[in-house]
Design a protein around this motif. Sequence first.
Motif, PDB file in Angstrom:
ATOM      1  N   VAL A 227      24.979 -78.627  -4.456  1.00  0.00           N
ATOM      2  CA  VAL A 227      25.270 -77.574  -3.490  1.00  0.00           C
ATOM      3  C   VAL A 227      25.876 -78.200  -2.238  1.00  0.00           C
ATOM      4  O   VAL A 227      25.886 -79.416  -2.077  1.00  0.00           O
TER       5      VAL A 227
ATOM      6  N   TYR B 149      21.002 -69.197  -6.005  1.00  0.00           N
ATOM      7  CA  TYR B 149      22.017 -70.117  -5.485  1.00  0.00           C
ATOM      8  C   TYR B 149      22.649 -69.560  -4.212  1.00  0.00           C
ATOM      9  O   TYR B 149      23.063 -68.399  -4.168  1.00  0.00           O
TER      10      TYR B 149
ATOM     11  N   VAL C 126      17.779 -73.321  -5.352  1.00  0.00           N
ATOM     12  CA  VAL C 126      18.731 -74.048  -6.202  1.00  0.00           C
ATOM     13  C   VAL C 126      19.418 -75.147  -5.396  1.00  0.00           C
ATOM     14  O   VAL C 126      20.077 -74.888  -4.390  1.00  0.00           O
TER      15      VAL C 126
END
Length: 283
Positions: A122, A81, A112
Amino acid sequence: MKILSIQSAVAYGHVGNSAAVFPLQRIGVEVLPVYTVNFSNHTGYGAWRGPLIDPADVREVITGIEERGVLPKIDAVLSGYQGGEGIGDVIIDAVARVKAANPDAVYACDPVMGNAKSGCFVAPAIPELLRDRVVPVADIITPNQFELGYLTRTEPSTLDETLASVDLARAMGPSVVLVTSVERPDREEGTIEMLAVDAKGAWLVATPHLPMKANGSGDVTAALFTAHYVETGDAKLALERTVSSVFDLLKATLESGERELQLVESQEYYANPRLQFTAHQVR
């Protein structure tokens, strides 16, 4: 084996490096964890405390590792991430430095972005950053089916469509693709599948679908697959070992009734995976 793992960290629970490091250590991998955030808990709770670490500070930590003369001994760089745009540049630079010191090192990127149920979770710039700049320098990527579709501007559903999307992803740069959740419409009811593809072929494995959502399971999956693949060069074996370990981890977590992964309690499943699932070649 040594892996430089550039990921988030949490004090409570298991995501990012707080999910990846211990399983890797338990199978004998020396991990150099570099943190990109230091949160109290993962953001799925809706509230957390602690700082995003400035990309310049992350770079400084990596420079300090370089100054110890460690980079020639790094076998793989692992990232997951990415909380902000700046960290992508740091990771790309770290990969370049490691590969300059050890041309045999590989970069494994877990891109991710989100999933089919939740969509992207995100920052808006991250998916394009991953697709256009980060994934092209990766050797191994571990997207779920949704993320694979975004990277390749496709919407894979069937196995043939997923394989075609993997081919497009491999044409971007990575030689190895692990699709961590294949949910094709004609799969056996009550199952979920993983697909691993490299230059030697494509392998698919099915496990029972457990009725749960476990933050951090993708981080464990990416870490274990990377280590097993780097060690063996065998996508089928790496897939079988990874799936077996992660399934037992998830089953133990489900049976515990706890929200967080039972990461430590499941340690024997990493060291000695039961290999209860067999992958079959689909191409």
